[in-house]
Design an enzyme around this catalytic site. Sequence first.
Site, PDB file in Angstrom:
ATOM      1  N   TYR A 135       0.843  -1.207   0.000  1.00  0.00           N
ATOM      2  CA  TYR A 135       0.000   0.000   0.000  1.00  0.00           C
ATOM      3  C   TYR A 135       0.873   1.251   0.000  1.00  0.00           C
ATOM      4  CZ  TYR A 135      -3.834   3.138   1.362  1.00  0.00           C
ATOM      5  OH  TYR A 135      -4.759   4.146   1.407  1.00  0.00           O
ATOM      6  N   ASN A 183     -14.206  -0.991  13.703  1.00  0.00           N
ATOM      7  CA  ASN A 183     -14.069  -2.174  14.570  1.00  0.00           C
ATOM      8  C   ASN A 183     -14.570  -1.886  15.976  1.00  0.00           C
ATOM      9  OD1 ASN A 183     -12.929  -3.786  12.643  1.00  0.00           O
ATOM     10  ND2 ASN A 183     -10.966  -4.075  13.676  1.00  0.00           N
TER      11      ASN A 183
END
Length: 307
Positions: free
Chosen positions: A143, A188
């Site tokens: 990434y 999350n």
Amino acid sequence: MRILVTGGAGFIGSHLCRRLLQQGHEVICLDNLASGSRSNIEPLFEDPNFSFLEQDVQAPVDLTVDRIYNLACPASPVHYQEDPVQTFKTSVLGALNMLELATRNSARILQTSTSEVYGDPLVHPQRESYWGNVNPIGIRSCYDEGKRGAETLFFDYHRQYGTDIRVVRIFNTYGPLMANDDGRVVSNFIVEALKGEDITIYGDGSQTRSFCYVDDTVRALMLMMETEGITGPVNVGNPNEIPVKVLADHIIRLTGSSSNIVYQDLPQDDPVRRKPDISSAKELLGWTPEVPLEEGLQKTIESFSKQ
Ligand code: UDP
């Protein structure tokens, strides 16, 4: 204008498509739905100015457009590490493909780069002039280096072919339409808190991040695109820096959850501190984030509760 948004079915992309439609533009959303989802763009189909192309940003595409926002790439560490080769290709080959399209069309193109180009930064807060501290062979490299490679391509197209580019480096962004299984910290924690499950902190929770509400981020992207005579890179983020443990405490309080906090090992190369210096965005775009963390978290929690 006729505007292409790659990654338009993703979290930030779908908010951007909606805002552009509200301004009366024609919007083409290109997404392979790898990490984006059809439900994010479902309400937009009612607008005759909206169209959707389900395809990969790397695949050839021949369109007539005035503007390209290039967002296509999985951005959550969990997802971009699932298929790192594909992540790298999406970032670099996707950028190349879109730069070719922009150059052919004499269209303006904006690249959504990332704070990850700074890696685990040794300079704090991070300014655009800082070259970063990136591990080129670690698990985040697909990434980080993919996004750095894309920035390189943007500036080389600009220098070599005169392509009209804009580069923004987006810091942690949160808000409604993040996927339940996105894997990033805000979603999350909210999902765990709402379900009354343990909240999992990686490391001891002292690592910091600076969280920007999605409406603020999208406003900055649009200002960047329509500001004349600049290329960037410009940092876009909220400089309100907090430890991950403090974020967990906020979310437990705001949800009224009875969740306990549990600790797991910190993943490899997880940055210790992150906070944008946003002087460039203030000066060039007249932009500062407006939504305080508590208000943004409340809106996000509300939207997750409905799901
Ligand atoms: N994190 C955590 N619990 C989670 C998800 C993430 O403690 O369930 C931590 C993660 O290790 C990192 C920070 O929260 O230090 C932000 O992680 P995220 O994946 O949101 O994005 P990053 O900023 O690392 O790209």
